[in-house]
Design a protein around this motif. Structure first.
Motif, mmCIF file in Angstrom:
data_model
loop_
_atom_site.group_PDB
_atom_site.id
_atom_site.type_symbol
_atom_site.label_atom_id
_atom_site.label_comp_id
_atom_site.label_asym_id
_atom_site.label_seq_id
_atom_site.Cartn_x
_atom_site.Cartn_y
_atom_site.Cartn_z
ATOM 1 N N SER A 250 62.879 -50.740 40.955
ATOM 2 C CA SER A 250 64.342 -50.102 41.717
ATOM 3 C C SER A 250 64.238 -50.442 42.821
ATOM 4 O O SER A 250 63.748 -51.131 43.551
ATOM 5 C CB SER A 250 63.918 -48.568 41.757
ATOM 6 O OG SER A 250 62.604 -48.057 42.733
ATOM 7 N N GLY B 253 68.196 -41.886 37.613
ATOM 8 C CA GLY B 253 67.973 -41.680 36.022
ATOM 9 C C GLY B 253 67.237 -43.183 35.893
ATOM 10 O O GLY B 253 68.125 -44.581 36.427
ATOM 11 N N ALA B 254 67.237 -43.999 34.617
ATOM 12 C CA ALA B 254 66.471 -45.253 34.569
ATOM 13 C C ALA B 254 67.649 -45.952 34.206
ATOM 14 O O ALA B 254 68.728 -45.201 34.225
ATOM 15 C CB ALA B 254 65.480 -45.224 33.594
ATOM 16 N N GLY B 255 67.739 -47.149 35.426
ATOM 17 C CA GLY B 255 68.651 -48.387 35.044
ATOM 18 C C GLY B 255 69.740 -47.326 35.268
ATOM 19 O O GLY B 255 71.226 -48.205 35.595
ATOM 20 N N SER B 256 70.551 -46.725 36.459
ATOM 21 C CA SER B 256 71.794 -46.073 37.090
ATOM 22 C C SER B 256 72.108 -46.714 37.857
ATOM 23 O O SER B 256 70.893 -47.422 38.717
ATOM 24 C CB SER B 256 71.303 -44.381 37.505
ATOM 25 O OG SER B 256 70.972 -44.102 36.335
ATOM 26 N N THR C 90 62.970 -38.566 42.962
ATOM 27 C CA THR C 90 62.338 -39.501 42.006
ATOM 28 C C THR C 90 63.689 -40.765 41.757
ATOM 29 O O THR C 90 64.933 -40.625 40.902
ATOM 30 C CB THR C 90 61.708 -39.136 40.497
ATOM 31 O OG1 THR C 90 61.137 -38.174 40.811
ATOM 32 C CG2 THR C 90 61.651 -39.938 39.776
ATOM 33 N N GLN D 139 59.924 -45.812 41.327
ATOM 34 C CA GLN D 139 59.282 -46.850 39.773
ATOM 35 C C GLN D 139 59.401 -47.964 39.806
ATOM 36 O O GLN D 139 60.827 -48.485 40.196
ATOM 37 C CB GLN D 139 59.673 -45.315 38.817
ATOM 38 C CG GLN D 139 59.698 -44.328 38.727
ATOM 39 C CD GLN D 139 58.435 -43.750 38.255
ATOM 40 O OE1 GLN D 139 57.477 -44.664 39.019
ATOM 41 N NE2 GLN D 139 58.417 -43.197 37.303
ATOM 42 N N ALA E 283 64.071 -43.573 39.143
ATOM 43 C CA ALA E 283 63.668 -44.471 37.734
ATOM 44 C C ALA E 283 63.912 -45.626 37.859
ATOM 45 O O ALA E 283 64.845 -46.214 38.498
ATOM 46 C CB ALA E 283 63.807 -43.726 36.912
ATOM 47 N N ILE E 284 62.849 -46.045 36.515
ATOM 48 C CA ILE E 284 62.559 -47.429 36.308
ATOM 49 C C ILE E 284 64.234 -48.006 36.273
ATOM 50 O O ILE E 284 64.735 -48.158 35.716
ATOM 51 C CB ILE E 284 61.926 -48.113 34.584
ATOM 52 C CG1 ILE E 284 60.146 -46.881 34.737
ATOM 53 C CG2 ILE E 284 62.201 -49.770 34.665
ATOM 54 C CD1 ILE E 284 59.885 -47.751 33.747
ATOM 55 N N GLY E 285 63.732 -49.547 37.509
ATOM 56 C CA GLY E 285 65.562 -50.095 37.107
ATOM 57 C C GLY E 285 66.654 -49.825 37.854
ATOM 58 O O GLY E 285 68.039 -50.383 37.764
ATOM 59 N N ALA E 286 66.529 -48.782 38.390
ATOM 60 C CA ALA E 286 67.607 -47.911 39.225
ATOM 61 C C ALA E 286 68.065 -48.097 40.432
ATOM 62 O O ALA E 286 67.876 -49.349 40.767
ATOM 63 C CB ALA E 286 67.441 -46.380 38.889
#
Length: 224
Positions: free
Chosen positions: A163, A196-199, A176, A160, A178-181
């Motif tokens: 990432s 998960g996002a940002g992880s 997957t 996403q 996610a955004i910014g991971a």
């Protein structure tokens, strides 16, 4: 000589990214071929709205159904969904028509000449794929993604926007990010895992699990 015509099987919220990339490459947008009734959520845009936005560019794509679909000349075929129906739809297309899926790369992306992209891969705007990267069939790379050298991403995975994958890592099928991971280098991410996002992932992640946080920890099994 006719311009290539993009044909998208199925639809989702990312289908506009495919349209955008086709326009940026100077392709026509020919058809969207549906296999299920469209599900439009409260905060989604319908396919009809997305198609109407193409009219100022001289594009008037048709909406077809798999039961009426007949392949045409100069067509490039890609999948629209990013959900698990993606694999189901790819199998249906292969069984009925054995069509060759295209790869679609935005002109602003950089793909190393030493990278390898399987059929059906999409690479969005401003993404960077380093040398030795290998993307499996129908991997979806969204906008502004970085994939480090010699990293392997399995079929039907999706990366996403924003990432980052470190070098020498291996992601399984249907993963997957996610955004910014961020996934650090030399890691193994199992089939069906969800980051998960940002992880920030600093250790291997088992198959079919959800990793969230900084640093990421496995919180629960992902839904099948």
């Amino acid at each position: 000589m006719s311009r290539p015509r993009l044909v998208v099987f199925g639809t989702s919220n990312i289908v506009s990214d495919l349209f955008d990339c086709a326009l940026a490459n100077g392709f026509d947008i020919g058809r969207v071929v549906l296999h299920h009734a469209e599900q439009v959520g409260e905060r989604d845009r319908s396919l009809a709205e997305r198609l109407a936005a193409l009219a100022p560019f001289g594009q008037t794509p048709q909406v077809d159904h798999v039961d009426r679909f007949v392949p045409g000349a100069d067509e490039l075929y890609l999948l629209g969904p990013t959900t698990p129906t993606r694999a189901e739809l790819a199998a249906l297309v292969a069984a009925r028509w054995a069509l060759p899926f295209a790869t679609l790369v935005h002109p602003s992306a950089y793909v190393s000449p030493l990278a390898a992209l399987a059929p059906g891969v999409f690479v969005g705007a401003n993404s960077v794929l380093g040398p030795g990267v290998r993307l499996g069939e129908h991997v979806f790379v969204n906008r502004g993604v970085t994939v480090g050298h010699d990293t392997v991403v399995g079929a039907f995975s999706r990366l996403q926007p924003g990432s980052n994958l470190g070098g020498l890592s291996t992601l399984g099928c249907g993963v997957t990010v996610a955004i910014g991971a961020t996934v650090l280098e030399r890691l193994r991410i199992g089939d069906g895992a969800f980051i998960g996002a940002g992880s920030v992932v600093t250790a291997d992640v088992a198959a079919d699990s959800l990793a969230v946080g900084v640093p990421a920890r496995v919180r629960k099994l992902a839904a099948p």
